[in-house]
Structure formats: structure tokens, C-alpha cells
Scaffold this motif. Sequence first.
Motif, PDB file in Angstrom:
ATOM      1  N   ALA A   1      19.833 -51.702  -4.406  1.00  0.00           N
ATOM      2  CA  ALA A   1      19.316 -51.978  -5.752  1.00  0.00           C
ATOM      3  C   ALA A   1      20.258 -51.507  -6.852  1.00  0.00           C
ATOM      4  N   THR A   2      21.014 -50.443  -6.612  1.00  0.00           N
ATOM      5  CA  THR A   2      21.899 -49.922  -7.652  1.00  0.00           C
ATOM      6  C   THR A   2      23.189 -50.717  -7.774  1.00  0.00           C
ATOM      7  N   GLY A   3      23.546 -51.465  -6.758  1.00  0.00           N
ATOM      8  CA  GLY A   3      24.771 -52.258  -6.821  1.00  0.00           C
ATOM      9  C   GLY A   3      25.994 -51.429  -6.498  1.00  0.00           C
ATOM     10  N   GLU A   4      26.993 -52.091  -5.960  1.00  0.00           N
ATOM     11  CA  GLU A   4      28.185 -51.395  -5.485  1.00  0.00           C
ATOM     12  C   GLU A   4      29.027 -50.779  -6.590  1.00  0.00           C
ATOM     13  N   ALA A   5      28.889 -51.234  -7.818  1.00  0.00           N
ATOM     14  CA  ALA A   5      29.713 -50.710  -8.908  1.00  0.00           C
ATOM     15  C   ALA A   5      29.153 -49.431  -9.510  1.00  0.00           C
ATOM     16  N   THR A   6      27.975 -49.040  -9.118  1.00  0.00           N
ATOM     17  CA  THR A   6      27.327 -47.859  -9.698  1.00  0.00           C
ATOM     18  C   THR A   6      27.738 -46.596  -8.956  1.00  0.00           C
ATOM     19  N   ASP A   7      28.232 -45.616  -9.710  1.00  0.00           N
ATOM     20  CA  ASP A   7      28.522 -44.306  -9.133  1.00  0.00           C
ATOM     21  C   ASP A   7      27.211 -43.557  -8.959  1.00  0.00           C
ATOM     22  N   LEU A   8      27.090 -42.827  -7.856  1.00  0.00           N
ATOM     23  CA  LEU A   8      25.829 -42.150  -7.533  1.00  0.00           C
ATOM     24  C   LEU A   8      26.031 -40.665  -7.286  1.00  0.00           C
ATOM     25  N   VAL A   9      25.143 -39.869  -7.850  1.00  0.00           N
ATOM     26  CA  VAL A   9      24.990 -38.477  -7.458  1.00  0.00           C
ATOM     27  C   VAL A   9      23.782 -38.463  -6.539  1.00  0.00           C
ATOM     28  N   VAL A  10      23.978 -38.062  -5.295  1.00  0.00           N
ATOM     29  CA  VAL A  10      22.882 -38.036  -4.328  1.00  0.00           C
ATOM     30  C   VAL A  10      22.476 -36.583  -4.109  1.00  0.00           C
ATOM     31  N   ASP A  11      21.291 -36.258  -4.613  1.00  0.00           N
ATOM     32  CA  ASP A  11      20.746 -34.901  -4.508  1.00  0.00           C
ATOM     33  C   ASP A  11      20.031 -34.760  -3.166  1.00  0.00           C
ATOM     34  N   LEU A  12      20.606 -33.942  -2.298  1.00  0.00           N
ATOM     35  CA  LEU A  12      20.058 -33.735  -0.956  1.00  0.00           C
ATOM     36  C   LEU A  12      19.285 -32.426  -0.836  1.00  0.00           C
TER      37      LEU A  12
END
Length: 111
Positions: free
Chosen positions: A41-52
Amino acid sequence: MSSCSCQAEAECVPGDGHTLVRLSGEFDADTVHVFREVLEATGEATDLVVDLSSVTFADTSLLHALLDARKRVVLAGPLPRQFHRILDLTGLVQLFAAASDVDAASRSFSG
């Protein structure tokens, strides 16, 4: 037929130049689709911070999903001890950008 009462959640919060994805609960083969749907859903161009930091269990299913997106992901911790062990044992810890917490991970995308 397997029966799993596992709970896995993913919450997206748009940020300045990136999206924060807060994962919580247990991620295995039956529940990792929750995270994969967010990635899609966020798309490949979106940078993500993944809080684990609120993940209570994660197996290699979550690791595989993170590997697929590793070029646009910064992991925010503290990482669950068990998941950090998976990263160490597989020798994949070096493939991920990681930060001590969400704020530090978010700063990695600014200027």
C-alpha cells in the motif's frame, strides 16, 4: 489445518519524507501478510521507518518481508531480542539500517 490465535497489527503514520510503520504482536507465516499489505500500500518509492519495539514474536517470515523492502527501510528499536538473534544467526544484521528508536530512525531520512 492450523489454527492460530496470533495477533499482528501494523499502523501507518505519514511523516516528513517517510512513513512510520508501527508493528505489534506476533509475526509468522500466518500473520506476516499484515505487514506485506502495508508494504504494498505504501508503494516502492516510500521510505519507511519500521518500529519493531512492540513485536512480541517474529520468525523468518517477517525477516523475509523486511529483506524484500530493505533498501527503503530503517528498523527502529529496541529490536526484540529474539528477532535480533535471527538477524545475527543468519548474518543479515549488516543488511539493514537500524536505529535505537523511532526518533533516531526518522532523523536518518532528514537532510
